[in-house]
Design an enzyme around this catalytic site. Sequence first.
Site, PDB file in Angstrom:
ATOM      1  N   CYS A   1       0.848  -1.184   0.000  1.00  0.00           N
ATOM      2  CA  CYS A   1       0.000   0.000   0.000  1.00  0.00           C
ATOM      3  C   CYS A   1       0.890   1.244   0.000  1.00  0.00           C
ATOM      4  CB  CYS A   1      -0.956  -0.030   1.187  1.00  0.00           C
ATOM      5  SG  CYS A   1      -0.660   1.186   2.452  1.00  0.00           S
ATOM      6  N   GLU A   2       0.557   2.176  -0.882  1.00  0.00           N
ATOM      7  CA  GLU A   2       1.439   3.329  -1.053  1.00  0.00           C
ATOM      8  C   GLU A   2       1.301   4.345   0.080  1.00  0.00           C
ATOM      9  OE1 GLU A   2       0.405   4.895  -4.847  1.00  0.00           O
ATOM     10  OE2 GLU A   2      -1.250   6.108  -4.094  1.00  0.00           O
ATOM     11  N   HIS A   3       0.295   4.193   0.926  1.00  0.00           N
ATOM     12  CA  HIS A   3       0.124   5.146   2.022  1.00  0.00           C
ATOM     13  C   HIS A   3       0.982   4.802   3.225  1.00  0.00           C
ATOM     14  CE1 HIS A   3      -3.988   5.571  -0.022  1.00  0.00           C
ATOM     15  NE2 HIS A   3      -3.197   6.543  -0.423  1.00  0.00           N
ATOM     16  N   HIS A   4       1.241   3.501   3.445  1.00  0.00           N
ATOM     17  CA  HIS A   4       1.986   3.076   4.632  1.00  0.00           C
ATOM     18  C   HIS A   4       3.189   2.197   4.301  1.00  0.00           C
ATOM     19  CE1 HIS A   4      -2.267   3.735   5.854  1.00  0.00           C
ATOM     20  NE2 HIS A   4      -1.695   4.380   6.856  1.00  0.00           N
TER      21      HIS A   4
ATOM     22  N   GLN B   1      -5.384  -0.484  -3.961  1.00  0.00           N
ATOM     23  CA  GLN B   1      -6.107  -1.600  -4.590  1.00  0.00           C
ATOM     24  C   GLN B   1      -7.003  -1.136  -5.743  1.00  0.00           C
ATOM     25  OE1 GLN B   1      -7.994  -4.265  -1.764  1.00  0.00           O
ATOM     26  NE2 GLN B   1      -9.410  -5.015  -3.332  1.00  0.00           N
TER      27      GLN B   1
ATOM     28  N   HIS C   1      -5.509  -5.867   4.037  1.00  0.00           N
ATOM     29  CA  HIS C   1      -4.495  -4.808   4.120  1.00  0.00           C
ATOM     30  C   HIS C   1      -3.855  -4.803   5.514  1.00  0.00           C
ATOM     31  CE1 HIS C   1      -5.547  -2.527   0.344  1.00  0.00           C
ATOM     32  NE2 HIS C   1      -6.496  -3.442   0.407  1.00  0.00           N
TER      33      HIS C   1
ATOM     34  N   CYS D   1      -2.092  -2.605   6.788  1.00  0.00           N
ATOM     35  CA  CYS D   1      -2.202  -1.299   7.451  1.00  0.00           C
ATOM     36  C   CYS D   1      -3.524  -1.179   8.206  1.00  0.00           C
ATOM     37  CB  CYS D   1      -2.015  -0.154   6.459  1.00  0.00           C
ATOM     38  SG  CYS D   1      -3.209  -0.091   5.127  1.00  0.00           S
TER      39      CYS D   1
END
Length: 195
Positions: free
Chosen positions: A87-90, A128, A156, A158
């Site tokens: 995941c590109e956020h975490h 996703q 996920h 995260c």
Amino acid sequence: MPYKSFEEYNIQVTDDVKDRYKNIIEDLGEDTQRDGLLKTPERAAKAMQFLTQGYNQDPVEVLKSAMFKESYNEMVIVKDIELYSLCEHHILPFFGKAHIAYIPNGQIVGLSKLPRIVDIFARRLQVQERLTEQVLDCINDTLKPQGVAVVIEASHMCMMMRGVQKQNSITTTSGFRGQFEKIETRNEFLKLIGK
Ligand SMILES: [Zn+2]
């Protein structure tokens, strides 16, 4: 040796990322000179290159390398394709399964190529939703089928390990093009993948 599998890493990138990982581990309060951690920055640098190798691969080329003229024009489904992404956020993993279907329009594609393009897009920093769209668009624009459908179900880390800590929640995303925009075709596909 008839078959040899090997992994290749960019030495410069490995060195740079290794140094940064060393700083990060120290900032988090660890001792990078401790026995178990001595080679961790280098291993982590290589692992991250492996997990983001999709940036250096061209999914369109992969599909084009195995397209064949064929008159078969029924639904082709590849389901339960294992999927691992970040995941590109975490920068934490999300993982699950992808299900892909298409209806040929004079051309079919080698079946192993569909999992390959899932991997190429998954081995990047992702969300996703975009992963689903990219797989869908790549097949639609390259193979030009009568229709294509993609469903992705993923857990996920995260969400599971931090934040809301919902261990059992699964996120489902889907996209449909062409014939699959018709409700009967879409339902047939969803039934065949057990949804
Ligand atoms: Zn996340």
